[in-house]
Write a protein that holds these residues in place. Structure first.
Motif, PDB file in Angstrom:
ATOM      1  N   GLU A 157       0.838  -1.206   0.000  1.00  0.00           N
ATOM      2  CA  GLU A 157       0.000   0.000   0.000  1.00  0.00           C
ATOM      3  C   GLU A 157       0.867   1.249   0.000  1.00  0.00           C
ATOM      4  O   GLU A 157       2.079   1.208   0.244  1.00  0.00           O
ATOM      5  N   THR A 158       0.227   2.359  -0.280  1.00  0.00           N
ATOM      6  CA  THR A 158       0.874   3.658  -0.116  1.00  0.00           C
ATOM      7  C   THR A 158       0.346   4.248   1.192  1.00  0.00           C
ATOM      8  O   THR A 158      -0.402   3.592   1.926  1.00  0.00           O
ATOM      9  N   GLU A 159       0.718   5.507   1.477  1.00  0.00           N
ATOM     10  CA  GLU A 159       0.219   6.140   2.696  1.00  0.00           C
ATOM     11  C   GLU A 159      -1.290   6.354   2.649  1.00  0.00           C
ATOM     12  O   GLU A 159      -1.946   6.490   3.685  1.00  0.00           O
ATOM     13  N   LYS A 160      -1.865   6.363   1.442  1.00  0.00           N
ATOM     14  CA  LYS A 160      -3.274   6.716   1.300  1.00  0.00           C
ATOM     15  C   LYS A 160      -4.191   5.572   0.850  1.00  0.00           C
ATOM     16  O   LYS A 160      -5.397   5.639   1.076  1.00  0.00           O
ATOM     17  N   GLU A 161      -3.639   4.555   0.194  1.00  0.00           N
ATOM     18  CA  GLU A 161      -4.532   3.536  -0.353  1.00  0.00           C
ATOM     19  C   GLU A 161      -3.851   2.185  -0.531  1.00  0.00           C
ATOM     20  O   GLU A 161      -2.623   2.085  -0.590  1.00  0.00           O
ATOM     21  N   LYS A 162      -4.698   1.158  -0.622  1.00  0.00           N
ATOM     22  CA  LYS A 162      -4.225  -0.188  -0.900  1.00  0.00           C
ATOM     23  C   LYS A 162      -3.867  -0.304  -2.377  1.00  0.00           C
ATOM     24  O   LYS A 162      -4.580   0.202  -3.238  1.00  0.00           O
ATOM     25  N   LEU A 163      -2.753  -0.973  -2.656  1.00  0.00           N
ATOM     26  CA  LEU A 163      -2.358  -1.193  -4.051  1.00  0.00           C
ATOM     27  C   LEU A 163      -2.881  -2.525  -4.573  1.00  0.00           C
ATOM     28  O   LEU A 163      -2.903  -2.754  -5.774  1.00  0.00           O
ATOM     29  N   LEU A 164      -3.277  -3.403  -3.654  1.00  0.00           N
ATOM     30  CA  LEU A 164      -3.796  -4.718  -4.034  1.00  0.00           C
ATOM     31  C   LEU A 164      -5.017  -5.032  -3.196  1.00  0.00           C
ATOM     32  O   LEU A 164      -4.980  -4.991  -1.963  1.00  0.00           O
ATOM     33  N   GLN A 165      -6.109  -5.354  -3.887  1.00  0.00           N
ATOM     34  CA  GLN A 165      -7.324  -5.785  -3.199  1.00  0.00           C
ATOM     35  C   GLN A 165      -7.430  -7.306  -3.315  1.00  0.00           C
ATOM     36  O   GLN A 165      -7.094  -7.880  -4.349  1.00  0.00           O
ATOM     37  N   ILE A 166      -7.897  -7.937  -2.262  1.00  0.00           N
ATOM     38  CA  ILE A 166      -7.883  -9.398  -2.186  1.00  0.00           C
ATOM     39  C   ILE A 166      -9.275  -9.927  -1.868  1.00  0.00           C
ATOM     40  O   ILE A 166      -9.938  -9.449  -0.945  1.00  0.00           O
ATOM     41  N   ILE A 167      -9.706 -10.933  -2.646  1.00  0.00           N
ATOM     42  CA  ILE A 167     -10.969 -11.623  -2.375  1.00  0.00           C
ATOM     43  C   ILE A 167     -10.674 -13.107  -2.182  1.00  0.00           C
ATOM     44  O   ILE A 167     -10.094 -13.755  -3.061  1.00  0.00           O
ATOM     45  N   LEU A 168     -11.046 -13.632  -1.027  1.00  0.00           N
ATOM     46  CA  LEU A 168     -10.890 -15.054  -0.738  1.00  0.00           C
ATOM     47  C   LEU A 168     -12.240 -15.746  -0.875  1.00  0.00           C
ATOM     48  O   LEU A 168     -13.248 -15.269  -0.346  1.00  0.00           O
ATOM     49  N   PHE A 169     -12.263 -16.858  -1.601  1.00  0.00           N
ATOM     50  CA  PHE A 169     -13.451 -17.711  -1.693  1.00  0.00           C
ATOM     51  C   PHE A 169     -13.161 -18.988  -0.907  1.00  0.00           C
ATOM     52  O   PHE A 169     -12.096 -19.609  -1.088  1.00  0.00           O
ATOM     53  N   ALA A 170     -14.072 -19.381  -0.029  1.00  0.00           N
ATOM     54  CA  ALA A 170     -13.782 -20.526   0.829  1.00  0.00           C
ATOM     55  C   ALA A 170     -15.069 -21.205   1.294  1.00  0.00           C
ATOM     56  O   ALA A 170     -16.172 -20.662   1.152  1.00  0.00           O
ATOM     57  N   GLN A 171     -14.902 -22.380   1.857  1.00  0.00           N
ATOM     58  CA  GLN A 171     -16.018 -23.063   2.487  1.00  0.00           C
ATOM     59  C   GLN A 171     -16.271 -22.425   3.853  1.00  0.00           C
ATOM     60  O   GLN A 171     -15.355 -21.832   4.454  1.00  0.00           O
ATOM     61  N   PRO A 172     -17.503 -22.523   4.374  1.00  0.00           N
ATOM     62  CA  PRO A 172     -17.864 -21.775   5.594  1.00  0.00           C
ATOM     63  C   PRO A 172     -16.974 -22.027   6.810  1.00  0.00           C
ATOM     64  O   PRO A 172     -16.765 -21.118   7.613  1.00  0.00           O
ATOM     65  N   TYR A 173     -16.427 -23.241   6.954  1.00  0.00           N
ATOM     66  CA  TYR A 173     -15.625 -23.516   8.145  1.00  0.00           C
ATOM     67  C   TYR A 173     -14.342 -22.672   8.188  1.00  0.00           C
ATOM     68  O   TYR A 173     -13.683 -22.578   9.232  1.00  0.00           O
ATOM     69  N   PHE A 174     -13.991 -22.059   7.060  1.00  0.00           N
ATOM     70  CA  PHE A 174     -12.824 -21.185   7.020  1.00  0.00           C
ATOM     71  C   PHE A 174     -12.998 -20.003   7.974  1.00  0.00           C
ATOM     72  O   PHE A 174     -12.025 -19.511   8.557  1.00  0.00           O
TER      73      PHE A 174
END
Length: 274
Positions: A157-174
């Motif tokens: 990230e920089t001081e102001k924003e995230k450079l990478l956005q992350i989405i995790l897909f998983a089964q509910p027990y995660f």
């Protein structure tokens, strides 16, 4: 294939391979798509989408990717999450090299060189008006060390924003796994959580009609009693619905009928051991 010819199918309406063209917009799936849009627009860093096997997580990923074609978003998708941290980082670099032929895979000698490159690369793309998105399927299969690496990636990230956005897909027990104290830093960073649910009883009828209309040029349909039996046996899970419908259509073909009856579904369930 005589079965396809009989129904005049353009393609298999109940295939179990994730196909974005057959994405059915159930209530929870629409909520997931809207939440992904929010994540990207607002610059949120981390999102988790959970769902039991067969509820359409991978289909949702592929549907989302088709939506990105018209936008300035660079998605990196990892379908095999059972990777070591080094394999994950090199997998990300490899995916990027498929988009950018100027990336030389041979120049990365260690983890530090990869992380430094990713930080600079994501920064430059962000400055060019693009958004960087990492999507990981079956996140519950990630080794502990790799999950920790995901946390480190979220720090790009920089001081102001995230450079990478992350989405995790998983089964509910995660979600329960993330409640452990050693994962608290990751859990605290997940600003959006969405659950994909099985289809409701009324949605199963719409789902079956939707897929038939996409694929068939004939007036084939499932009678009300057949749909009730499918819902009861499948518990609303799309993948199981597809299996039952496909086998019931085969019975209809043998019976030379476009009307799929409850008895055909019962026969399908017997063959499927459901």
């Amino acid at each position: 294939m005589e079965y396809f010819d009989f129904y005049k199918f353009k393609e298999d309406p109940f295939g179990i391979t994730p196909d974005p063209d057959f994405f059915y917009p159930s209530k929870s799936h629409i909520e997931a798509i809207e939440s992904i849009k929010y994540l990207i627009q607002k610059g949120e860093g981390f999102m988790l989408i959970t769902g039991n096997p067969g509820t359409g997580k991978t289909t949702l990923i592929r549907k989302v990717l088709t939506n990105f074609k018209e936008e300035k978003i660079f998605p990196i998708v990892i379908y095999n999450s059972s990777l070591t941290p080094d394999e994950l980082l090199r997998g990300i670099i490899y995916k990027l090299s498929n988009q950018d032929k100027e990336i030389d895979l041979n120049k990365f000698q260690n983890k530090l060189s990869i992380v430094e490159f990713l930080t600079e690369y994501f920064k430059n793309r962000k400055l060019s008006g693009y958004k960087n998105l990492l999507i990981i399927d079956e996140a519950q299969d990630m080794p502990e060390e790799t999950l920790t690496e995901i946390k480190h990636l979220s720090n790009i990230e920089t001081e102001k924003e995230k450079l990478l956005q992350i989405i995790l897909f998983a089964q509910p027990y995660f979600e329960d796994l993330l409640l452990k104290s050693k994962y608290s830093q990751i859990n605290q960073r997940i600003s959006l959580k969405v659950r994909l649910y099985p289809l409701a009883k009324e949605e199963v009828d719409d789902y079956i009609k939707f897929r038939l209309q996409k694929a068939a040029e004939t007036p084939v349909y499932f009678k009300r009693g057949a749909i009730r039996r499918i819902y009861k046996a499948s518990k609303g899970i799309p993948r199981v619905i597809n299996l039952i419908c496909s086998r019931a259509l085969m019975v209809g073909y043998i019976k030379n009928s476009y009307k799929i009856k409850k008895s055909y579904v019962k026969s399908a369930l017997k063959h499927l051991h459901l």
